[in-house]
Design an enzyme around this catalytic site. Structure first.
Site, PDB file in Angstrom:
ATOM      1  CD  GLU A 253      -2.422   1.527   2.551  1.00 36.64           C
ATOM      2  OE1 GLU A 253      -2.504   2.739   2.846  1.00 36.64           O
ATOM      3  OE2 GLU A 253      -2.740   0.617   3.328  1.00 36.64           O
ATOM      4  CB  CYS A 287      -2.329   6.380   2.235  1.00 34.85           C
ATOM      5  SG  CYS A 287      -3.584   5.266   2.898  1.00 34.85           S
TER       6      CYS A 287
END
Length: 488
Positions: A253, A287
């Site tokens: 990720e 994020c």
């Protein structure tokens, strides 16, 4: 708290807390007040990482044999321990990472929800029975753990992200080596202790503190069958290239440059509230943070006025002050990156509408940046294309829905996407056309719930999603069997 901290300055390897073999340490400081030294933690070497992997290799077979139901029961016991320490975790996260106490409590609650959800999955790790092409044959599938995994986690969610890696790794039967960010070692040590106190056997979960040397050794070890990493794109690419020759699995990720589209028919007050939450919550260090607003020109100034008003009201302050609406970024590197991005945006023609500066007056010596909104940002400029990871929001003009979608998808990342509109056709068209993994309509665009996949698209994600039942595609591999049985 100091007594608890003093017990966790070490690595946890093969069922025991141990100093680094080098005896090196690094200092952990409070980003809200750099004179507040939290502690000194083991600065691990390659030898420490190898010892942790070897302990996991030894612990793997026994942990696999007890089966997923029993492993789930252990995780439920860990959840009881964790629940009793929620406030302790929140204080550690807030002091070490810099988010407000309320945000830290929210992260601790999310980590607990992830743990409970994962524990319950122990009774659902099923395979299938299938039709056989011959009589008196049973065809079936089931799943087995891939083996030892390395879990490399960031500082921005120092509790939730390690939890959503450690819990599924252990439930699946994978022994694990956790290597947290050197910016948040205390939280990870407390997390490891909760798993220990909940009954996870020695060797099954190992904790290696430190930085690049330890991480690279875990990635390079031939017995590590999978690496789950959350962090920057360059490091993720390096991990992928390092493990490719041995065909180890990766779950990566990576970055995000997330857009919120605001169309002409949007509820602008609703949109402004959600955007401010998405852009400045946790000082923009997510994020999935909203870092771009792509707004129809016809409502541009009306929206910007609302953003200025709301962002300007965010009180910059210490995380332990209940009045604080925006805490510090995590370290000097993040502070410098934010200020450099603001300066570059102004040089590229952007107009700073609120914020744009470091905040120091009346605060301890920490890494504080004002909530910043910059308009007149070109869609191909650096601020519009590159991740800042701080409280800096770019406003980009669009000529209607199609242009807004084009701009939204014009970046290399694809973590999340959000649209504000009352037009149902545009809603479903946007859900189909967004090049992003996690999508939202008329709400903040920051992640999902523990039972939903946490994932990106494009260069934001490689490999299976995290959280949700889809996570098992990383930690488990399939087996099939055809079993003939004779007539009596």
């Amino acid at each position: 708290m100091t007594e608890i901290l003093s017990d966790h300055l070490l690595n946890y390897i093969d069922g025991a807390w141990k100093a680094s073999q080098s005896a090196r340490v690094f200092r952990d400081v409070n980003p809200a007040d750099v004179h507040d030294v939290i502690g000194e933690f083991a600065d691990s070497t390659r030898d420490d990482a190898v010892a942790a992997v070897e302990a996991a290799v030894a612990g793997q077979p026994g942990w696999d044999r007890i089966g997923p139901v029993a492993r789930g029961d252990v995780l439920f016991d860990v959840a009881e321990v964790f629940a009793s320490r929620i406030e302790e975790f929140a204080v550690a996260v807030s002091r070490e990472q810099g988010k407000s106490l309320n945000e830290a409590r929210g992260e601790a609650k999310r980590a607990l929800d992830i743990l409970r959800f994962t524990a319950g999955e122990g009774r659902r790790l099923n395979g299938s029975t299938l039709p056989a092409e011959q009589s008196r044959v049973i065809a079936m599938t089931w799943r087995k753990p891939i083996g030892v995994v390395g879990l490399i986690t960031p500082w921005n969610f120092p509790l939730a992200i390690p939890m959503w890696k450690v819990a599924p790794a252990l439930l699946s039967g994978c022994a694990a080596v956790l290597k947290p960010s050197p910016l948040t070692p205390w939280t990870s040590a407390l997390l490891a202790q909760a798993f220990i106190d909940g009954g996870v056997p020695g060797g099954v979960l190992n904790l290696v503190q430190g930085d690049r040397e330890a991480g690279e050794a875990i990635v390079a070890h031939p017995e590590v069958r999978g690496i789950s990493f959350t962090g920057s794109l360059p490091v993720g690419l390096a991990i992928q290239q390092a493990v490719a020759p041995r065909l180890a699995r990766t779950q990566l990720e990576l970055g995000g440059k997330n857009a919120a589209i605001v169309l002409a028919d949007a509820d602008l007050d609703l949109a402004a509230d959600a955007i401010v939450h998405g852009a400045f919550g946790q000082a923009g260090q997510r994020c999935s943070a909203t870092s771009r607003v792509v707004v129809d020109r016809s409502v541009r100034e009306d929206l910007i006025e609302r953003l200025i008003q709301r962002a300007g009201q965010l009180r910059v302050g210490r995380p332990d002050d209940a009045r604080t609406g925006l805490g510090p970024v995590v370290n000097q590197e993040r502070l410098d990156a934010c200020l450099q991005a603001i300066d570059q945006a102004a040089a590229d023609g952007g107009r700073i509408r609120v914020g744009g500066h470091r905040v120091q007056d009346g605060l301890p010596d920490g890494y504080y940046v004002a909530a910043t909104v910059i308009s007149d940002v070109a869609a191909d400029s650096e601020l519009a294309q590159e991740e800042v990871f701080g409280p800096v929001l770019a406003v980009i003009d669009a000529d209607g829905f199609d242009d807004a979608m084009r701009i939204s998808n014009s970046v290399k990342y694809g973590m999340s996407g959000t649209i504000f509109t009352e037009n149902r056709a545009h809603v479903f068209d946007a859900l189909d056309r967004f090049e992003a993994g996690m999508l939202h309509v008329n709400r903040p665009g920051v992640g999902a719930w523990p039972h939903m996949p946490h994932m990106g698209a494009k260069l934001s994600q490689y490999g299976a999603p995290e959280c949700s039942p889809e996570v098992w595609e990383f930690y488990l591999e399939w087996r099939s069997a055809c079993i003939a049985f004779p007539e009596q």
